[in-house]
Design a protein around this motif. Structure first.
Motif, short mmCIF file in Angstrom:
data_model
loop_
_atom_site.label_atom_id
_atom_site.label_comp_id
_atom_site.label_asym_id
_atom_site.label_seq_id
_atom_site.Cartn_x
_atom_site.Cartn_y
_atom_site.Cartn_z
N ALA A 155 0.05 9.14 -5.92
CA ALA A 155 0.27 10.56 -5.61
C ALA A 155 1.15 11.21 -6.66
N ALA A 156 2.19 10.51 -7.12
CA ALA A 156 3.07 11.06 -8.17
C ALA A 156 2.30 11.24 -9.47
N ALA A 157 1.44 10.27 -9.81
CA ALA A 157 0.63 10.39 -11.03
C ALA A 157 -0.33 11.57 -10.94
N ALA A 158 -0.94 11.75 -9.77
CA ALA A 158 -1.86 12.88 -9.59
C ALA A 158 -1.11 14.21 -9.70
N ALA A 159 0.11 14.27 -9.16
CA ALA A 159 0.91 15.50 -9.25
C ALA A 159 1.27 15.79 -10.70
N LEU A 160 1.59 14.77 -11.48
CA LEU A 160 1.91 14.97 -12.90
C LEU A 160 0.70 15.47 -13.68
N VAL A 161 -0.46 14.91 -13.37
CA VAL A 161 -1.69 15.38 -14.04
C VAL A 161 -1.96 16.84 -13.68
N LEU A 162 -1.80 17.19 -12.41
CA LEU A 162 -1.99 18.57 -11.97
C LEU A 162 -1.01 19.51 -12.66
N LEU A 163 0.23 19.09 -12.78
CA LEU A 163 1.23 19.90 -13.46
C LEU A 163 0.88 20.08 -14.94
N GLY A 164 0.43 19.03 -15.57
CA GLY A 164 0.03 19.13 -16.98
C GLY A 164 -1.14 20.08 -17.19
N VAL A 165 -2.13 20.02 -16.32
CA VAL A 165 -3.27 20.92 -16.41
C VAL A 165 -2.82 22.37 -16.20
N ALA A 166 -1.92 22.60 -15.25
CA ALA A 166 -1.41 23.95 -15.01
C ALA A 166 -0.66 24.49 -16.21
N ARG A 169 0.81 -1.22 0.00
CA ARG A 169 0.00 0.00 0.00
C ARG A 169 0.84 1.28 0.00
N PRO A 170 1.93 1.39 0.77
CA PRO A 170 2.71 2.63 0.71
C PRO A 170 3.31 2.89 -0.68
N VAL A 171 3.77 1.86 -1.34
CA VAL A 171 4.36 2.02 -2.68
C VAL A 171 3.28 2.44 -3.68
N ILE A 172 2.13 1.80 -3.62
CA ILE A 172 1.04 2.13 -4.53
C ILE A 172 0.53 3.54 -4.25
N ALA A 173 0.40 3.91 -3.00
CA ALA A 173 -0.05 5.27 -2.65
C ALA A 173 0.94 6.30 -3.16
N GLY A 174 2.23 6.04 -3.05
CA GLY A 174 3.24 6.97 -3.56
C GLY A 174 3.15 7.11 -5.08
#
Length: 149
Positions: A45-56, A37-42
């Motif tokens: 979270a990294a994928a969500a940050a990349l999506v947020l960066l792309g939208v920005a 679970r910690p590896v999958i959660a990380g």
């Protein structure tokens, strides 16, 4: 009832996408073994940050000053030649008059200014947004200006 100049359907689709992604992430985390679970959660979270960066980045590129400068704008100073008798040749007074017979109709000065800018090549949506004119009035002005050119 006044029509919105820019429907915000893209924002609603983005919000629905975010909620769907969050639900899928929660399902993936709950289905994963406890040790992973910690590896999958990380990773999520990294994928969500990349999506947020792309939208920005996309939003920034759409709103940068170079794009705004490419759009037609009103002139800084307007001389008397903009409101001469020659400028108002072809003004559709007969067609516009009946469309404005209600309370809260735009003033004649805003109609004349909209006409001048329609003659200069602005489109009906731009004129409608900047002068608060009803859509049918803006279209009549732009069609008459287009036939005048």
């Amino acid at each position: 009832m006044r029509r919105l100049p820019h429907p915000h359907t893209g924002e609603g689709a983005a919000a629905l996408g975010v909620f769907t992604l969050a639900a899928l992430e929660l399902i993936a985390l709950s289905a994963a073994p406890a040790g992973n679970r910690p590896v999958i959660a990380g990773a999520l979270a990294a994928a969500a940050a990349l999506v947020l960066l792309g939208v920005a980045v996309v939003r920034h590129r759409r709103n940068r000053p170079a794009v705004r400068l490419a759009r037609p704008s009103t002139p800084e100073a307007v001389g008397a030649e903009w409101f001469s008798a020659e400028t108002f040749e072809g003004f559709p007074a007969e067609a516009v008059g009946p469309l404005l017979g209600h309370p809260g109709a735009p003033s004649p000065s805003s109609l004349y200014s909209a006409w001048v800018l329609a003659v200069e090549g602005h489109d009906p949506v731009w004129i409608e947004r900047h002068f608060g004119l009803p859509p049918d009035v803006a279209h009549v002005l732009c069609e008459a200006a287009r036939s005048r050119r």
